[in-house]
Design an enzyme around this catalytic site. Structure first.
Site, PDB file in Angstrom:
ATOM      1  CB  SER A 247      -0.947  -0.045   1.200  1.00 14.69           C
ATOM      2  OG  SER A 247      -1.861   1.008   1.174  1.00 14.69           O
TER       3      SER A 247
ATOM      4  CG  ASP B 145      -6.747  -1.807  -4.558  1.00 19.44           C
ATOM      5  OD1 ASP B 145      -7.420  -0.825  -4.204  1.00 19.44           O
ATOM      6  OD2 ASP B 145      -5.587  -2.011  -4.170  1.00 19.44           O
TER       7      ASP B 145
ATOM      8  CG  HIS C  55      -5.909  -1.035  -0.788  1.00 16.37           C
ATOM      9  ND1 HIS C  55      -4.887  -0.995  -1.717  1.00 16.37           N
ATOM     10  CD2 HIS C  55      -5.399  -0.486   0.346  1.00 16.37           C
ATOM     11  CE1 HIS C  55      -3.815  -0.445  -1.168  1.00 16.37           C
ATOM     12  NE2 HIS C  55      -4.094  -0.131   0.082  1.00 16.37           N
ATOM     13  CG  ASP C  56      -7.976  -3.748   3.972  1.00 10.09           C
ATOM     14  OD1 ASP C  56      -6.980  -3.025   3.809  1.00 10.09           O
ATOM     15  OD2 ASP C  56      -8.791  -3.598   4.898  1.00 10.09           O
TER      16      ASP C  56
END
Length: 370
Positions: free
Chosen positions: A149, A316, A349-350
């Site tokens: 990230s 994402d 995204h996670d």
């Protein structure tokens, strides 16, 4: 103003003064870090992990802290980042409130917290601080540099500013520049904090604390960290039981609302608002194009690293998978043997924090090939 330092953290005192990219300098600053495994006699088996905005340095349990870390499934004996082979270092970002010097830290010039007197923070400052830890540990060159990230941004800054620092790189859900959508979301998060009356220009305390602003900021973030596909599959349109529902006519009604509220409340008192503002803005400012006359691909091609794996989740929306493809293509243009993997994870995204069935084998396979 509170710092949240996990047990077992180690600290490196940075050179004083420590110059900042956008001006100013820190005096008496430090970086928190943790380690796993054993550094080889040749110091050639080190893996550095640079993190996203909110994690501390405690990525996995170790001798200094037996509590599970935020990347527990990935780091350890026999795990994808195998500590029987690798000496692993994880640093807490400069500007954070989890051990490294940031706006919540005491300014030695005044004896009070820095608050907004902290110098303007760039991703590049965090990169330089992380490299200081590497060198202090006696490591000249990393076997692999791993960035997740925001850490993907930090890793690219490390590679650009410190040529030859790593023999390989894994960029996970990172980017070479902030995109307009991501900037817009983070701008709204910062505005929510700053418009909370208790923020008070950064002068809050535990009694008068910008809780509502932090709650809104965290909710916005969590919404973008996962995908619409996962929100639908996980919650659908299920409503709360009558005893769970909010009596407010516009209060909580759906399970997804309750989840966001609970998640936000767990976060707001464990991350300093000013630190959040500084780290968030540093991501918006990051752009490798500024090093190459406005051309981000040319900026990436300036980086020299032999082996690269860029990984992302196809769902994402915050760091879209095209950005990891761009990283692989740009570093390949600079001479790297670069591979891109867009993983079909529903978790957005996670995904790298939860979808270990997909991300674990990808990381393990790359490291095993070194």
């Amino acid at each position: 103003m509170t710092e949240f330092i996990p047990a077992g953290s180690q600290f490196l005192s940075l050179p004083s003064p420590f110059p900042m990219k956008r001006g100013g300098a820190l005096h008496g600053a430090r970086v928190a870090y943790e380690t796993w495994g054993t550094l080889s006699a040749e110091a050639d088996n080190a893996v550095l992990i640079v993190t996203g905005l909110s994690p501390n340095a405690h990525a996995a349990r170790n001798a200094g802290n037996p509590e599970p870390g935020w990347w527990e499934a990935m780091i350890g004996a026999g795990k994808p980042i195998d500590t029987e082979r690798w000496f692993v270092v994880c640093v807490n970002s400069l500007g954070s409130c989890k051990g490294s010097t940031g706006p919540a830290s005491i300014n030695p010039a005044t004896g009070e917290p820095y608050r907004l007197d902290f110098p303007e923070l760039s991703v590049e400052d965090g990169a330089d601080a992380a490299v200081a830890v590497v060198h202090a540990l006696g490591i000249t060159q990393l076997a692999c540099l791993v960035g997740n990230s925001m850490g993907g941004m930090t890793a690219l800054a490390i590679l650009l500013r410190h040529p030859g620092i790593a023999r390989s790189h894994i960029n996970i859900s990172g980017s070479a520049q902030a995109l307009p959508f991501s900037i817009a979301i983070r701008s709204l998060q910062r505005e929510a904090i700053r418009l909370d009356p208790n923020w008070n220009g950064g002068h809050y305390d535990d009694v008068h604390y910008p809780e509502s602003g932090m709650r809104m900021a965290r909710k916005l973030g969590v919404i973008t960290y996962r995908s619409a596909l996962e929100w639908d599959g996980r919650f659908g349109r299920v409503r709360l039981d009558s005893e769970q529902a909010d009596e407010d006519p516009f209060g909580l009604e759906f399970q997804v609302e309750s989840y966001l509220e609970g998640h936000a409340r767990r976060f707001v008192r464990f991350f300093d608002p000013n630190c959040y503002l500084y780290l968030s803005r540093s991501m918006d400012w990051f752009d490798l194009a500024e090093y190459a006359e406005g051309d981000v691909m040319a900026g990436l091609a300036m980086i020299r690293v032999p082996r690269v794996l860029a990984i992302g989740a196809n769902t994402d929306i915050l760091f879209p998978v095209q950005q990891q493809q761009q990283i692989a293509d740009g570093l390949r243009a600079g001479g790297a043997e670069a591979e891109f993997l867009g993983l079909e994870s529903p978790q957005g995204h996670d995904a790298f924090l939860v979808d270990f069935e997909r991300f674990g084998p990808a990381v393990r396979g790359f490291l095993d090939s070194l």
